[in-house]
Write an enzyme that holds these catalytic residues in place. Structure first.
Site, mmCIF file in Angstrom:
data_model
loop_
_atom_site.group_PDB
_atom_site.id
_atom_site.type_symbol
_atom_site.label_atom_id
_atom_site.label_comp_id
_atom_site.label_asym_id
_atom_site.label_seq_id
_atom_site.Cartn_x
_atom_site.Cartn_y
_atom_site.Cartn_z
ATOM 1 N N TYR A 152 4.573 6.178 10.991
ATOM 2 C CA TYR A 152 4.947 4.808 11.340
ATOM 3 C C TYR A 152 5.805 4.082 10.294
ATOM 4 C CZ TYR A 152 0.604 3.939 8.659
ATOM 5 O OH TYR A 152 -0.381 3.930 7.697
ATOM 6 N N HIS A 205 -3.328 4.706 4.785
ATOM 7 C CA HIS A 205 -4.368 3.689 5.005
ATOM 8 C C HIS A 205 -5.707 4.232 4.500
ATOM 9 C CE1 HIS A 205 -6.966 0.735 6.791
ATOM 10 N NE2 HIS A 205 -7.614 1.696 7.398
ATOM 11 N N ARG A 253 0.864 -1.183 0.000
ATOM 12 C CA ARG A 253 0.000 0.000 0.000
ATOM 13 C C ARG A 253 0.894 1.224 0.000
ATOM 14 N NH1 ARG A 253 -0.938 2.927 4.501
ATOM 15 N NH2 ARG A 253 -1.188 1.274 6.037
HETATM 16 C C1 LIG Z 1 -13.622 -5.857 13.073
HETATM 17 C C2 LIG Z 1 -12.841 -4.598 12.853
HETATM 18 N N1 LIG Z 1 -11.844 -4.268 13.697
HETATM 19 C C3 LIG Z 1 -11.133 -3.129 13.517
HETATM 20 C C4 LIG Z 1 -11.425 -2.297 12.456
HETATM 21 C C5 LIG Z 1 -10.611 -1.022 12.234
HETATM 22 N N2 LIG Z 1 -9.776 -1.200 11.044
HETATM 23 C C6 LIG Z 1 -10.125 -0.647 9.873
HETATM 24 S S1 LIG Z 1 -9.036 -1.015 8.649
HETATM 25 C C7 LIG Z 1 -8.062 -1.882 9.703
HETATM 26 C C8 LIG Z 1 -6.776 -2.524 9.201
HETATM 27 C C9 LIG Z 1 -7.027 -3.608 8.201
HETATM 28 O O1 LIG Z 1 -5.826 -4.004 7.621
HETATM 29 P P1 LIG Z 1 -5.772 -5.091 6.498
HETATM 30 O O2 LIG Z 1 -6.746 -6.186 6.778
HETATM 31 O O3 LIG Z 1 -4.361 -5.486 6.323
HETATM 32 O O4 LIG Z 1 -6.324 -4.340 5.193
HETATM 33 P P2 LIG Z 1 -5.791 -2.998 4.510
HETATM 34 O O5 LIG Z 1 -6.504 -1.850 5.175
HETATM 35 O O6 LIG Z 1 -4.329 -2.958 4.660
HETATM 36 O O7 LIG Z 1 -6.218 -3.102 3.080
HETATM 37 C C10 LIG Z 1 -8.594 -1.900 10.998
HETATM 38 C C11 LIG Z 1 -7.979 -2.574 12.142
HETATM 39 C C12 LIG Z 1 -12.487 -2.667 11.608
HETATM 40 N N3 LIG Z 1 -12.839 -1.946 10.563
HETATM 41 N N4 LIG Z 1 -13.171 -3.828 11.813
#
Ligand SMILES: Cc1ncc(C[n+]2csc(CCOP(=O)(O)OP(=O)(O)O)c2C)c(N)n1
Length: 359
Positions: free
Chosen positions: A270, A261, A257
């Site tokens: 970070y 985010h 990415r």
């Molecule tokens: C169940 C849940 N816990 C926490 C969050 C907050 N949250 C939003 S995106 C994220 C990170 C997700 O990372 P990843 O699965 O690697 O996907 P990326 O965003 O990198 O595409 C988190 C923890 C959420 N949306 N849903």
């Protein structure tokens, strides 16, 4: 413990970073198919840059950029047949575009003018709205593919998620269920190295994400997620296997990415510029262009025309969608239940009648 000893599959690659191809693994797609794979990546990149700019101008709400993940998303979605089911996430704009949604269909959601199911053909598209709660779409995909199999339909489901999703209970429940019942499900993990500020090394002690499939009794493979042909080939193989009754497969597409985010995140807090620069040099869009130049004589004029087309398409779509009327505030009650429960019906009436609710 030596986690490497469990299984660390190699990363499969078809197109080398300089655009040359490994003959033995080339899926030998037609020239027009490869141009399509490139066109969709360029459209996605152009759209993504515009969406970030629209956020900076206060014209859209929070947006999750996909820059760096174009090949992973386009390659995976391109391998799907029309009858296959697809479960994307909030970052998967290029999956939607490849799956046949128009830019306008994606923009209505971002501009608060509509949502993914406000279409005439939401069922025939077989592509679900993006999930925001991490990993909840995995059990859905397993259930839908199991139901399709039970009915005797010749199709599979692809579910997309990030490296962070692999720490969620829903990931394990979905994978376990799929393994036990041998459902036709392709688990497509875009390992983009970060889950907001959590690096991949802190997400899991497993040497690879692909190897997690072993625990559930099926195969896990790793592909270079910045190589559109490698992703396409891996997903197509997995879909074919699923449809021939061989059960599920996990694909780890190794990618990055490059942006934040979301537009409300500041990644400089970070991670360092060197890392971002290292991955910029592995740009998936440039790599496909170099391959097109090498293998199909893609010219500077072809490139210029494509870029002009993408800029114009994105500008037109934004201008058109911005003229549409916004969603009414009570739209939050739609599409949650097939039949609205009495309690929600009463709440909805109160929202509509309340002059203090901002519209
Ligand atoms: C169940 C849940 N816990 C926490 C969050 C907050 N949250 C939003 S995106 C994220 C990170 C997700 O990372 P990843 O699965 O690697 O996907 P990326 O965003 O990198 O595409 C988190 C923890 C959420 N949306 N849903």
């Amino acid at each position: 413990m030596d986690t490497m000893a469990i299984q660390a599959p190699d990363v499969t690659r078809v197109v080398a970073p300089d655009g040359t191809v490994n003959e033995g693994t080339d899926p030998e797609l037609s020239e027009s198919a490869v141009i399509d794979l490139y066109r969709l990546q360029v459209l996605a990149r152009t759209f993504d840059e515009k969406a970030v700019a629209l956020h900076r101008q206060g014209r859209i709400g929070t947006y999750a950029p996909l820059q760096g993940q174009e090949a992973a998303q386009v390659g995976a979605a391109y391998a799907l047949a029309d009858d296959d089911y697809c479960f994307p996430t909030y970052r998967d704009h290029a999956i939607y575009l490849t799956r046949g949604l128009a830019l306008e269909d994606v923009l209505v959601h971002l501009l608060g003018k509509g949502n993914y199911v406000d279409r005439e053909d939401p069922a025939t598209l077989r592509t679900f709205p993006p999930t925001i709660p991490i990993a909840t779409q995995l059990p859905h995909a397993v259930g839908v593919s199991m139901a399709a199999d039970y009915r005797g339909d010749d199709c599979a489901a692809l579910v997309s998620f990030g490296d962070g999703a692999t720490s969620e209970g829903d990931f394990h429940e979905g994978m376990n269920f799929a393994g036990v019942f041998e459902t036709p499900t392709v688990f497509f993990c875009q390992n983009n190295q970060w889950a907001i500020s959590m690096p991949r090394e802190r997400q899991t002690a497993s040497a690879t994400i692909a190897q997690k499939a072993q625990a559930y009794g099926f195969e896990g493979v790793r592909v270079d997620g910045n190589d559109v042909l490698a992703v396409y080939t891996a997903v197509e193989d997995a879909l074919d296997a699923a449809k021939s009754g061989e059960g599920p497969r996990l694909i780890e597409a190794v990618t990055y990415r490059r942006g934040a985010h979301t537009t409300t995140d500041d990644p400089s807090k970070y991670r360092d510029d060197e890392e971002v620069e290292k991955w910029r040099q592995k740009d998936p869009v440039e790599r496909t262009r170099e391959f097109l130049e090498d293998a199909h004589g893609w010219s500077a004029t072809d490139e210029e025309k494509l870029r002009e087309w993408a800029d114009q398409r994105v500008a037109e779509a934004v201008a058109e969608v911005e003229t549409r009327t916004g969603l009414d505030v009570d739209a939050i009650f739609e599409h949650v239940y097939a039949e609205t429960p009495e309690r929600l019906r009463r709440q909805r009436e109160r929202v509509v009648d309340n002059p203090e609710v901002e519209r």
